[in-house]
Design an enzyme around this catalytic site. Sequence first.
Site, PDB file in Angstrom:
ATOM      1  N   SER A 266       0.811  -1.200   0.000  1.00 37.95           N
ATOM      2  CA  SER A 266       0.000   0.000   0.000  1.00 37.95           C
ATOM      3  C   SER A 266       0.855   1.265   0.000  1.00 37.95           C
ATOM      4  CB  SER A 266      -0.927  -0.061   1.216  1.00 37.95           C
ATOM      5  OG  SER A 266      -2.181   0.448   0.925  1.00 37.95           O
ATOM      6  N   LYS A 291      -0.662  -4.191  -3.302  1.00 37.98           N
ATOM      7  CA  LYS A 291      -1.946  -3.524  -3.044  1.00 37.98           C
ATOM      8  C   LYS A 291      -1.900  -2.141  -3.681  1.00 37.98           C
ATOM      9  CE  LYS A 291      -5.296  -2.179   0.464  1.00 37.98           C
ATOM     10  NZ  LYS A 291      -5.358  -0.723   0.200  1.00 37.98           N
TER      11      LYS A 291
END
Length: 353
Positions: A266, A291
């Site tokens: 992320s 992600k």
Amino acid sequence: MAVLFGAVLLAGAAAGAWGEASPAPWRSSSESARLAARDLDGADLSPAQAERLVGESGDRWAAYLSPEEYADLTGGRYLGVGLSVGRSGGTTAVSAVVPGGPAAEAGIAAGDRLLHVDGVPADQLPVTDVVARLRGQRAGTPVALSVQRADGPVRDVVLTRAVLAAREVEVDRVRPGVVRIAVHAFTEGVAAQVREAARGSQGLVLDLRGSSGGLVEEAVATASLFLDGGPVASYQEHGETRELTAAPGGDTATPLVVLVDGGTMSSAELLAGALQDRCRAVLVGTRTFGKGSVQQPNRLADGSVVELTVGRWSTPSGHTPDGVGLLPDVPAPAGGDAAGLALQVLAGLRARG
């Protein structure tokens, strides 16, 4: 508008409705999907309605957070059992354990193989689902694990999820002039801590292994410490491209190595991808998590938050890591000393001047 690239920090993925009775009718997934597609800021929804909306949205990263839970998320606290997991060669293993957390108290250690989560074989689940099952949705709830150390016996343990206070930045003076800065998540104030830790160093190892994401503003501010303006990332939001740029005046001279692994996800991937694409750092380690989605926090009338995915992000070169991750410039061999390799690469960078 604030965005989060790491809702998994606290709530993980909502795989279905929580099953609470709703006082107002949310009768169909299509009705929920239409509501999910528009801005929910200020919506007067009960917790049960919001949870039902999240469960029916089909969004694996959607989450409903109470006001207290959202404050925990952004302020450096998270729900879980105090362990991180990774996968290598099809085997799911514990990559890190938080001291004093439920996993540590149960005797689980880094390197232990994770065999089952609530009876489901961990190796048969995407790592994202393993993480979501470990995180859960509420403190005080149990999760049953089967773990094995080396070739020892299989051990069954039941852990109780808790809200854990995270120490997001750890600093080691590993050699004269060389600093290792580990960032575990991007919560409020992390960039300022990294700036202070890096002050006066002659070489830096930015350790993002197991870093689970968080506030994109903090990731961009951290990138700004090492870049002199320019692109950090871009993301799509409802069909529109939004650019994230570094502030001018960052340190572009100090040799920098970034350590990554399968737990780097992320916002941590966003930072690593920017430094790699901009040729500011050498990435060492293994492929990152992958992600590449962006969550928008929508604050409801009662102060709670519904997070919904609004788009995907890309590195400055246009690469999106979603589902594939980032590849390191210098791969670490399986079971090898990635931290030692990072120091070797950093020594080479310093020798080159």
